[in-house]
Design an enzyme around this catalytic site. Structure first.
Site, PDB file in Angstrom:
ATOM      1  N   GLU A  39       3.154  -6.601 -13.579  1.00 38.28           N
ATOM      2  CA  GLU A  39       3.413  -7.200 -12.222  1.00 38.28           C
ATOM      3  C   GLU A  39       3.995  -8.658 -12.313  1.00 38.28           C
ATOM      4  O   GLU A  39       4.899  -9.106 -11.509  1.00 38.28           O
ATOM      5  CB  GLU A  39       2.276  -7.206 -11.230  1.00 38.28           C
ATOM      6  CG  GLU A  39       1.596  -5.756 -10.964  1.00 38.28           C
ATOM      7  CD  GLU A  39       2.763  -5.009  -9.986  1.00 38.28           C
ATOM      8  OE1 GLU A  39       3.695  -5.668  -9.547  1.00 38.28           O
ATOM      9  OE2 GLU A  39       2.751  -3.916 -10.156  1.00 38.28           O
ATOM     10  N   CYS A 194      16.574   3.941  -1.418  1.00 38.91           N
ATOM     11  CA  CYS A 194      16.776   3.238  -0.349  1.00 38.91           C
ATOM     12  C   CYS A 194      17.465   1.825  -0.913  1.00 38.91           C
ATOM     13  O   CYS A 194      16.586   0.915  -0.844  1.00 38.91           O
ATOM     14  CB  CYS A 194      15.644   2.974   0.546  1.00 38.91           C
ATOM     15  SG  CYS A 194      16.077   2.261   2.256  1.00 38.91           S
ATOM     16  N   CYS A 201      21.104   7.927   2.088  1.00 41.22           N
ATOM     17  CA  CYS A 201      20.242   8.585   2.934  1.00 41.22           C
ATOM     18  C   CYS A 201      20.322  10.221   3.090  1.00 41.22           C
ATOM     19  O   CYS A 201      19.346  10.749   3.232  1.00 41.22           O
ATOM     20  CB  CYS A 201      20.913   8.065   4.415  1.00 41.22           C
ATOM     21  SG  CYS A 201      20.578   6.423   4.770  1.00 41.22           S
ATOM     22  N   CYS A 204      17.462  11.232   1.191  1.00 34.91           N
ATOM     23  CA  CYS A 204      16.173  10.717   1.372  1.00 34.91           C
ATOM     24  C   CYS A 204      15.143  11.500   2.204  1.00 34.91           C
ATOM     25  O   CYS A 204      15.604  12.208   3.050  1.00 34.91           O
ATOM     26  CB  CYS A 204      16.293   9.431   2.343  1.00 34.91           C
ATOM     27  SG  CYS A 204      14.733   8.609   3.039  1.00 34.91           S
ATOM     28  N   CYS A 210      13.212   7.784   9.718  1.00 36.17           N
ATOM     29  CA  CYS A 210      14.005   6.307   9.793  1.00 36.17           C
ATOM     30  C   CYS A 210      14.685   6.322  10.960  1.00 36.17           C
ATOM     31  O   CYS A 210      15.461   6.996  11.464  1.00 36.17           O
ATOM     32  CB  CYS A 210      14.849   6.435   8.540  1.00 36.17           C
ATOM     33  SG  CYS A 210      15.494   4.776   8.133  1.00 36.17           S
TER      34      CYS A 210
END
Ligand code: SF4
Length: 344
Positions: A39, A194, A201, A204, A210
């Site tokens: 991370e 995205c 899209c 997606c 959305c």
């Protein structure tokens, strides 16, 4: 998005993730230390770059005690090339705190993890959710973009109000169990579908939820500050197979660089390159100069064959390699390049 649609959203997301999610090494472990390393590395660096650093880091410092016992120069050397060196110093300090204050046992709550240096809300929640499966939301670059588009958010995502909307939606979407899998899926959807610029899209899995009207124009962000030009002069001094280097006390604290030159000589530099640094575009100019009569306390001679073992920031490392190669080839030609990666 309406709350009643959240379970359906989660199912669609997880089904897509099972088929298309990324297989990343830090997803195959529940070791909180390894997850924290990934991370912190990912905070300002692309996944593709982090992969090799992550593996090498865990080979060198396989656990929190090994890292805590390492020297600062070994830690910086292992981080060399990743840039944003404060991250390495923070990780080192965090390991020492875990050993000294937690007897070497990694804290399990997000509140305790967040007290470690360099750890903010996102990183603390990410470690708690991926290592301990705590049901906590995460918002980082990929999820922020995805959530802003789902909401058709007309607020800047780097504003306080914008952040509140994103964290609130991320919290609402969370499942009670397997939050780690859910959060990974959100990140993957942001990273793979995205995407910044024109999102994909048609592919997606959550497009029915959305509300984005012009997704390519989202998310809104504060305009970037213009880059300022900065020129830095340094010396290239060789003597008896050694090079004079100086330990930086500011930007690259603890790392070795060419000695600074307050006033550049009239001669042309041996090396010129440019690199980005926060809001600056820095011109690095290195001149051949004579050995000084006395050395500053933070300077030392390093044998040419040993320079690869010491920690140097990438712009100086690259310049040194070019200068040594030119010298080995018996050429006095100038070297120049543009180093296009983070160097903080
Ligand atoms: S439909 Fe398009 S803009 Fe909306 S979440 Fe999916 S990829 Fe992003």
């Amino acid at each position: 998005m309406i709350i009643s649609s959240f379970p359906k959203f989660r199912r669609a997301l997880l089904a897509w993730s099972a088929a298309h999610g990324r297989d990343l090494p830090w997803r195959r472990t529940r070791d909180p230390y390894a997850i924290l390393v990934s991370e912190i590395m990912l905070q300002q660096t692309q996944v593709a770059t982090v992969l090799s650093y992550y593996r090498e880091w865990l080979r060198r410092f396989p656990d929190v005690r090994t890292l805590a016992a390492a020297s600062a120069s070994d830690v910086l050397h292992a981080w060399q090339g990743l840039g944003y060196y404060a991250r390495a110093r923070n990780l080192h300090a965090a390991a020492k705190i875990i050993v000294e204050q937690h007897r070497g046992t990694f804290p399990t709550s997000a509140e305790e993890i967040r007290k470690l240096p360099g750890v903010g809300r996102y990183t603390a929640n990410a470690v708690a959710t991926f290592a301990f499966d705590h049901s906590l939301p995460i918002v980082e670059a990929n999820t922020a973009r995805l959530l802003a588009r789902l909401l058709n958010l007309q607020l800047r995502i780097d504003s306080t109000a914008g952040q509140q909307h994103l964290w609130s939606l991320a919290t609402g979407l969370l499942p009670r169990h397997n939050a780690g899998t859910h959060n990974s899926a959100l990140m993957d959807l942001g990273a793979l579908i995205c995407t910044p610029g024109q999102p994909n899209c048609p592919a997606c899995p959550v497009r029915e939820f959305c509300t984005a009207v012009h997704p390519a124009k989202l998310p809104l962000k504060k305009p970037r500050t213009e880059l300022k030009q900065l020129t830095e002069h340094h010396s290239y001094i060789r003597r008896n197979g050694s090079i004079l280097l100086e330990q930086s006390t500011d930007r690259w604290r603890g790392m070795w660089i060419f000695p600074r030159l307050a006033n550049p000589p009239a001669a042309a530099p041996l090396h010129q390159s440019h690199f980005p640094f926060t809001h600056h575009r820095v011109a690095l100019r290195i001149f051949k100069t004579k050995a000084p009569r006395g050395m500053a306390a933070n300077q030392k001679w390093t044998k040419v064959e040993e320079v690869e073992q010491i920690a140097m920031p990438s712009p100086h490392r690259r310049a040194l390699r070019e200068l040594l190669a030119a010298s080995a080839a018996g050429s006095c030609r100038n070297t120049s390049s543009y180093v296009n990666f983070n160097t903080r």
